[in-house]
Design a protein around this motif. Structure first.
Motif, PDB file in Angstrom:
ATOM      1  N   LEU A 141       0.843  -1.199   0.000  1.00 29.33           N
ATOM      2  CA  LEU A 141       0.000   0.000   0.000  1.00 29.33           C
ATOM      3  C   LEU A 141       0.874   1.243   0.000  1.00 29.33           C
ATOM      4  O   LEU A 141       0.417   2.335  -0.279  1.00 29.33           O
ATOM      5  CB  LEU A 141      -0.873   0.029   1.261  1.00 29.33           C
ATOM      6  CG  LEU A 141      -2.184  -0.747   1.222  1.00 29.33           C
ATOM      7  CD1 LEU A 141      -2.828  -0.738   2.596  1.00 29.33           C
ATOM      8  CD2 LEU A 141      -3.139  -0.146   0.207  1.00 29.33           C
ATOM      9  N   ASN A 180      -0.159   1.229 -10.808  1.00 26.99           N
ATOM     10  CA  ASN A 180      -1.045   0.165 -11.275  1.00 26.99           C
ATOM     11  C   ASN A 180      -0.457  -1.214 -11.019  1.00 26.99           C
ATOM     12  O   ASN A 180      -1.180  -2.162 -10.737  1.00 26.99           O
ATOM     13  CB  ASN A 180      -1.338   0.337 -12.763  1.00 26.99           C
ATOM     14  CG  ASN A 180      -2.399   1.401 -12.996  1.00 26.99           C
ATOM     15  OD1 ASN A 180      -3.162   1.715 -12.075  1.00 26.99           O
ATOM     16  ND2 ASN A 180      -2.439   1.945 -14.189  1.00 26.99           N
ATOM     17  N   ARG A 221      -1.399  -5.973  -4.994  1.00 28.41           N
ATOM     18  CA  ARG A 221      -2.329  -6.025  -3.853  1.00 28.41           C
ATOM     19  C   ARG A 221      -3.517  -6.902  -4.180  1.00 28.41           C
ATOM     20  O   ARG A 221      -3.959  -7.705  -3.373  1.00 28.41           O
ATOM     21  CB  ARG A 221      -2.829  -4.615  -3.517  1.00 28.41           C
ATOM     22  CG  ARG A 221      -1.805  -3.696  -2.927  1.00 28.41           C
ATOM     23  CD  ARG A 221      -2.478  -2.455  -2.344  1.00 28.41           C
ATOM     24  NE  ARG A 221      -3.078  -1.588  -3.349  1.00 28.41           N
ATOM     25  CZ  ARG A 221      -2.436  -0.592  -3.945  1.00 28.41           C
ATOM     26  NH1 ARG A 221      -1.174  -0.343  -3.648  1.00 28.41           N
ATOM     27  NH2 ARG A 221      -3.038   0.150  -4.835  1.00 28.41           N
ATOM     28  N   ARG A 225     -12.015   7.455   2.273  1.00 28.38           N
ATOM     29  CA  ARG A 225     -11.662   6.200   2.926  1.00 28.38           C
ATOM     30  C   ARG A 225     -12.067   5.004   2.064  1.00 28.38           C
ATOM     31  O   ARG A 225     -11.305   4.047   1.914  1.00 28.38           O
ATOM     32  CB  ARG A 225     -12.362   6.149   4.278  1.00 28.38           C
ATOM     33  CG  ARG A 225     -11.746   5.155   5.219  1.00 28.38           C
ATOM     34  CD  ARG A 225     -12.448   5.196   6.568  1.00 28.38           C
ATOM     35  NE  ARG A 225     -12.057   4.022   7.329  1.00 28.38           N
ATOM     36  CZ  ARG A 225     -10.927   3.949   8.014  1.00 28.38           C
ATOM     37  NH1 ARG A 225     -10.096   4.982   8.030  1.00 28.38           N
ATOM     38  NH2 ARG A 225     -10.623   2.857   8.671  1.00 28.38           N
ATOM     39  N   ILE A 228      -9.949   1.919   0.540  1.00 24.93           N
ATOM     40  CA  ILE A 228     -10.292   0.492   0.655  1.00 24.93           C
ATOM     41  C   ILE A 228     -10.242  -0.166  -0.717  1.00 24.93           C
ATOM     42  O   ILE A 228      -9.637  -1.220  -0.912  1.00 24.93           O
ATOM     43  CB  ILE A 228     -11.708   0.317   1.253  1.00 24.93           C
ATOM     44  CG1 ILE A 228     -11.778   0.919   2.649  1.00 24.93           C
ATOM     45  CG2 ILE A 228     -12.087  -1.154   1.293  1.00 24.93           C
ATOM     46  CD1 ILE A 228     -13.201   1.097   3.148  1.00 24.93           C
ATOM     47  N   LYS A 242      -8.672   0.702  -3.299  1.00 20.13           N
ATOM     48  CA  LYS A 242      -7.296   0.554  -3.784  1.00 20.13           C
ATOM     49  C   LYS A 242      -6.579  -0.565  -3.046  1.00 20.13           C
ATOM     50  O   LYS A 242      -5.782  -1.292  -3.645  1.00 20.13           O
ATOM     51  CB  LYS A 242      -6.546   1.879  -3.620  1.00 20.13           C
ATOM     52  CG  LYS A 242      -7.008   2.919  -4.621  1.00 20.13           C
ATOM     53  CD  LYS A 242      -5.981   4.014  -4.788  1.00 20.13           C
ATOM     54  CE  LYS A 242      -6.219   4.741  -6.096  1.00 20.13           C
ATOM     55  NZ  LYS A 242      -5.200   5.770  -6.343  1.00 20.13           N
ATOM     56  N   ALA A 243      -6.864  -0.690  -1.760  1.00 19.97           N
ATOM     57  CA  ALA A 243      -6.212  -1.746  -0.981  1.00 19.97           C
ATOM     58  C   ALA A 243      -6.593  -3.117  -1.514  1.00 19.97           C
ATOM     59  O   ALA A 243      -5.804  -4.053  -1.467  1.00 19.97           O
ATOM     60  CB  ALA A 243      -6.595  -1.626   0.491  1.00 19.97           C
ATOM     61  N   LYS A 261      -7.280  -0.283  -9.534  1.00 21.62           N
ATOM     62  CA  LYS A 261      -6.284   0.596 -10.140  1.00 21.62           C
ATOM     63  C   LYS A 261      -6.851   2.003 -10.255  1.00 21.62           C
ATOM     64  O   LYS A 261      -8.065   2.198 -10.120  1.00 21.62           O
ATOM     65  CB  LYS A 261      -5.908   0.065 -11.526  1.00 21.62           C
ATOM     66  CG  LYS A 261      -5.235  -1.284 -11.440  1.00 21.62           C
ATOM     67  CD  LYS A 261      -4.922  -1.852 -12.803  1.00 21.62           C
ATOM     68  CE  LYS A 261      -4.240  -3.200 -12.616  1.00 21.62           C
ATOM     69  NZ  LYS A 261      -4.097  -3.940 -13.864  1.00 21.62           N
ATOM     70  N   ARG A 271      -3.476   8.675  -2.636  1.00 25.89           N
ATOM     71  CA  ARG A 271      -2.557   7.596  -2.269  1.00 25.89           C
ATOM     72  C   ARG A 271      -3.266   6.682  -1.283  1.00 25.89           C
ATOM     73  O   ARG A 271      -3.877   7.143  -0.324  1.00 25.89           O
ATOM     74  CB  ARG A 271      -1.282   8.186  -1.667  1.00 25.89           C
ATOM     75  CG  ARG A 271      -0.487   8.988  -2.694  1.00 25.89           C
ATOM     76  CD  ARG A 271       0.474   9.905  -2.004  1.00 25.89           C
ATOM     77  NE  ARG A 271       1.272   9.155  -1.047  1.00 25.89           N
ATOM     78  CZ  ARG A 271       2.463   8.641  -1.333  1.00 25.89           C
ATOM     79  NH1 ARG A 271       2.982   8.838  -2.517  1.00 25.89           N
ATOM     80  NH2 ARG A 271       3.140   7.959  -0.432  1.00 25.89           N
ATOM     81  N   PRO A 272      -3.180   5.385  -1.531  1.00 24.65           N
ATOM     82  CA  PRO A 272      -4.000   4.453  -0.748  1.00 24.65           C
ATOM     83  C   PRO A 272      -3.819   4.585   0.763  1.00 24.65           C
ATOM     84  O   PRO A 272      -4.802   4.563   1.496  1.00 24.65           O
ATOM     85  CB  PRO A 272      -3.567   3.079  -1.256  1.00 24.65           C
ATOM     86  CG  PRO A 272      -2.447   3.291  -2.183  1.00 24.65           C
ATOM     87  CD  PRO A 272      -2.432   4.708  -2.581  1.00 24.65           C
ATOM     88  N   VAL A 273      -2.566   4.715   1.210  1.00 24.22           N
ATOM     89  CA  VAL A 273      -2.349   4.767   2.661  1.00 24.22           C
ATOM     90  C   VAL A 273      -3.015   5.987   3.277  1.00 24.22           C
ATOM     91  O   VAL A 273      -3.701   5.906   4.297  1.00 24.22           O
ATOM     92  CB  VAL A 273      -0.840   4.773   2.978  1.00 24.22           C
ATOM     93  CG1 VAL A 273      -0.622   4.926   4.467  1.00 24.22           C
ATOM     94  CG2 VAL A 273      -0.201   3.506   2.483  1.00 24.22           C
ATOM     95  N   LEU A 333      -6.763   5.642   3.283  1.00 23.39           N
ATOM     96  CA  LEU A 333      -7.224   4.723   4.327  1.00 23.39           C
ATOM     97  C   LEU A 333      -7.198   5.374   5.700  1.00 23.39           C
ATOM     98  O   LEU A 333      -8.015   5.086   6.560  1.00 23.39           O
ATOM     99  CB  LEU A 333      -6.326   3.484   4.365  1.00 23.39           C
ATOM    100  CG  LEU A 333      -6.748   2.325   3.485  1.00 23.39           C
ATOM    101  CD1 LEU A 333      -5.732   1.213   3.568  1.00 23.39           C
ATOM    102  CD2 LEU A 333      -8.116   1.814   3.883  1.00 23.39           C
ATOM    103  N   ARG A 334      -6.232   6.266   5.889  1.00 17.34           N
ATOM    104  CA  ARG A 334      -6.085   6.899   7.190  1.00 17.34           C
ATOM    105  C   ARG A 334      -7.100   8.022   7.383  1.00 17.34           C
ATOM    106  O   ARG A 334      -7.337   8.490   8.481  1.00 17.34           O
ATOM    107  CB  ARG A 334      -4.669   7.456   7.305  1.00 17.34           C
ATOM    108  CG  ARG A 334      -4.028   7.113   8.637  1.00 17.34           C
ATOM    109  CD  ARG A 334      -2.681   7.766   8.735  1.00 17.34           C
ATOM    110  NE  ARG A 334      -1.622   6.847   8.347  1.00 17.34           N
ATOM    111  CZ  ARG A 334      -0.575   7.198   7.600  1.00 17.34           C
ATOM    112  NH1 ARG A 334      -0.458   8.423   7.144  1.00 17.34           N
ATOM    113  NH2 ARG A 334       0.347   6.322   7.316  1.00 17.34           N
TER     114      ARG A 334
END
Lengths: 230, 413
Positions: free
Chosen positions: A54, A75, A81, B308, B312, B314-315, B319, B405-407, B410-411
């Protein structure tokens, strides 16, 4: 095989730089069950995000089966992931507008699994976690334990090699937590899935083969349990 | 995959009912206005075209005098129909090459009364030249008898009355009326025509009074004067060229004329209508733009709210392209739904309003009967346009969503 070499990760919080990981080395073999423990801010979650592709490190290498995630574009990371990793979060992180079934189908949609196939698989997975009668319920209509089992089914949708669980029992009562951990144990034993659990709870950590204790962004102590099982 | 995106987008729209519907409403209002205005405009244009098709594109209207817009002698001109008669060499006109037929009218104002009417009134009296009604049927298509008969070659002091006029004078077929103290026998009464319709030079045909042209010549004790000549171009001839030739010939004879072809008027009127329509549609488009801004606003809010959720997705393997198309389709669907409802509202509105509007805008011999027109192009075009508009409004928010950005997503709390 997960390998971290001298990994550092710094976050920017406003104007200050907060180091989350400082030169960490770690190897996790396939089929291992590892618990990561440590106080808040010790870098547990950051470590998990890196292993789950991530996030990428500022320094050092994170290798998943020999692939350096820092060399991958957005991507490619998403693909990684989607195929190799399953996530379970403390707060479940289900999509609130979708039914349990659709939530479990989502990762398969992103991997272009045909409609019929993914519907069958999502149903089977939900049945396996004991929610065969809750397929069309929305997350808001499910209990915490049920939500976490939906999240678990979703994490398993693309048959990942690695399951990452961040405080999976943190929001659950003891019984529901126990259920979740039993499922994780079974996945590890029967499917040889690599399982990494971040937790504060010693009862959860007991399930692991190996417990990694962290402090200040570094590994403080590694201990092995009898044979990993409660 | 695309189907799944539509599916997910619909889920999202449905789960935020009120806000989605308010956003849709913004598009609905804009599309309604645009569709209604275009439909009414197209209907009016079509009505104008029909009008001139009926007159016939081969017909050239010839007016004595160099400029028809301002009638000779300062009269109100062409549309007002104050066409004071002038002498023209009709034989010369008839012999212009490629003129197949001519017919002519003489319009005078005369004092008209009847036995049953108290007092008297000045009315427009139209004298019909021989054969003009038969040879130029399109021009006279509202000349439909309700009672009695039409003119015959031997008729002299006889009259055919518009429906209203007959009622006002209190006469029917067989009665006598007085025109400039000359007695005329009423031989026919016309059918009533919807308000606002007539024919060029007639004004309102319900109030018209038709007599043979020789009766007017006898009353005025002169001959050969005409107010308006209709000339039919020969088959295959270029109507504009024939008109030019007519003007040249008559000018050489010292009696300049001006000409109008059905095509010229049609083009001119269509041009004016088109300009009005474009202006109105442009104003309506502003409301559509406001609707689009509404979509953009909703989508930005949605991206914030769902940060959020984006994390998720993306996690679990989404893409950037997945997220992008998810949001684009969602905003496109909002546009499409708004467009579809807007078309229905626009159709309803313009159908209801077109009668009123055409009456308000009716002018001269034209107007009336201009119903709104809904071409398939308009409807399909609007649907596509509203989807694209919605999607375009979602481009920036969707890009923002895709690039999270995924992180961090998510946060996000």
């Amino acid at each position: 095989m997960i390998k971290l070499e001298n990994v550092a990760r710094v976050y920017q919080m406003g104007k200050t730089l907060v180091p989350a990981l400082r030169g960490l080395n770690l190897e996790i073999a396939d089929g291992e069950f590892v618990a990561i423990m440590g106080p808040s801010g010790s870098g547990k979650s950051t470590l998990m995000h890196l292993i789950g592709a991530l996030d990428v490190p500022n320094q050092g290498h994170v290798l998943l089966d020999g692939v350096d995630i820092a060399q991958q574009n957005g991507n490619q990371l998403a693909e990684l992931r989607g195929k190799k990793v399953g996530f379970v979060f403390q707060t479940f992180n289900l999509v609130p507008t979708l039914s349990a079934l659709k939530n479990v189908e989502l990762p398969m949609i992103f991997q272009k699994v045909p409609r019929r196939e993914r519907y069958e698989k999502a149903r089977r997975l939900l049945e396996q976690v004991g929610l065969g009668d809750r397929l069309h319920h929305k997350p808001s209509e499910l209990s915490g334990g049920e939500c976490q089992r939906v999240a678990l089914a979703r994490a398993l949708a693309n048959d990942p090699q690695i399951l990452l669980a961040d405080e999976p029992t943190g929001n659950l009562d003891a019984e529901s937590g126990e259920q979740i951990m039993q499922i994780l144990k079974k996945l590890n034993e029967e499917k040889k899935m690599t399982i990494i659990v971040v937790t504060h709870n010693p009862d959860v950590a007991r399930y692991a083969h190996r417990i990694i204790r962290m402090r200040y962004g570094q590994i403080e102590e590694v201990s092995h349990t009898a044979q990993g099982g409660a | 995959m695309l189907l799944d995106d539509f599916d997910l987008a619909l889920h999202n729209i449905r789960s935020r009912k009120l806000r989605s519907w308010l956003t849709v409403l913004g598009i609905v209002i804009g599309v309604t206005a645009v569709v209604a205005l275009i439909a009414i405009g197209q209907g009016m244009k079509r009505a104008v075209e029909r009008e001139f098709e009926a007159i016939g594109y081969d017909t050239i209207i010839v007016f004595p005098g160099a400029s028809f817009a301002q009638g000779p002698g300062g009269g109100p001109g062409f549309f007002g129909g104050g066409l004071s008669p002038q002498a023209l060499n009709l034989d010369a006109l008839r012999q212009v090459p490629q003129v197949a037929q001519i017919g002519y009218l003489r319009i005078e104002t005369a004092m008209v009364t009847s036995a049953k009417m108290e007092g008297q009134g000045f009315l427009r009296v139209t004298g019909l030249g021989p054969g003009v009604k038969e040879n130029f049927g399109g021009y006279f298509r509202f000349f439909v008898l309700e009672d009695g008969r039409t003119f015959e070659p031997d008729d002299h002091f006889v009259a055919v009355l518009g429906n209203r006029l007959a009622a006002d004078l209190g006469v029917s077929v067989g009665d006598e009326i007085s025109v400039d103290n000359q007695s005329f026998k009423v031989i026919g009464v016309l059918q009533p025509i919807e308000q606002g319709r007539g024919g060029i030079g007639f004004g309102n045909i319900n109030n018209a009074l038709f007599v043979p042209i020789k009766a007017l010549e006898a009353l005025n004790q002169d001959e050969g004067k005409v107010s308006l000549v209709l000339a039919k171009a020969a088959k295959g001839a270029k109507v504009a060229d024939v008109a030019t030739r007519i003007k040249a010939v008559m000018s050489r004879l010292g009696t300049p004329v001006s000409t109008v072809t059905a095509e010229e008027i049609s083009q001119r009127v269509s041009g004016v209508l088109g300009a009005i329509q474009m202006t109105l549609a442009a104003i309506a488009a502003i409301s559509l733009l406001v609707g689009a801004v509404g979509v953009m606003n909703t989508m930005y809010t949605s991206v914030l709210e769902r940060t959020r959720e984006i994390g998720i997705l993306k996690a679990i393997g989404a893409k950037d392209g997945h997220i992008l198309s998810l949001f684009l389709i969602e905003s496109g669907l909002i546009g499409l739904i708004g467009g579809a409802i807007g078309i229905l509202c626009g159709v309803a509105l313009s159908s209801g309003a077109s009668g009123f509007i055409t009456r308000a805008l009716a002018f001269g011999p034209l107007g009336g009967g201009a119903g709104a027109e809904f071409s398939p192009e308009l409807i399909i075009g609007t649907l596509i346009f509203s989807f694209v508009l919605g999607a375009l409004s979602g481009v920036l928010p969707a890009r923002q969503a895709a690039q999270l950005r995924p992180v961090e997503a998510l946060r996000y709390e």
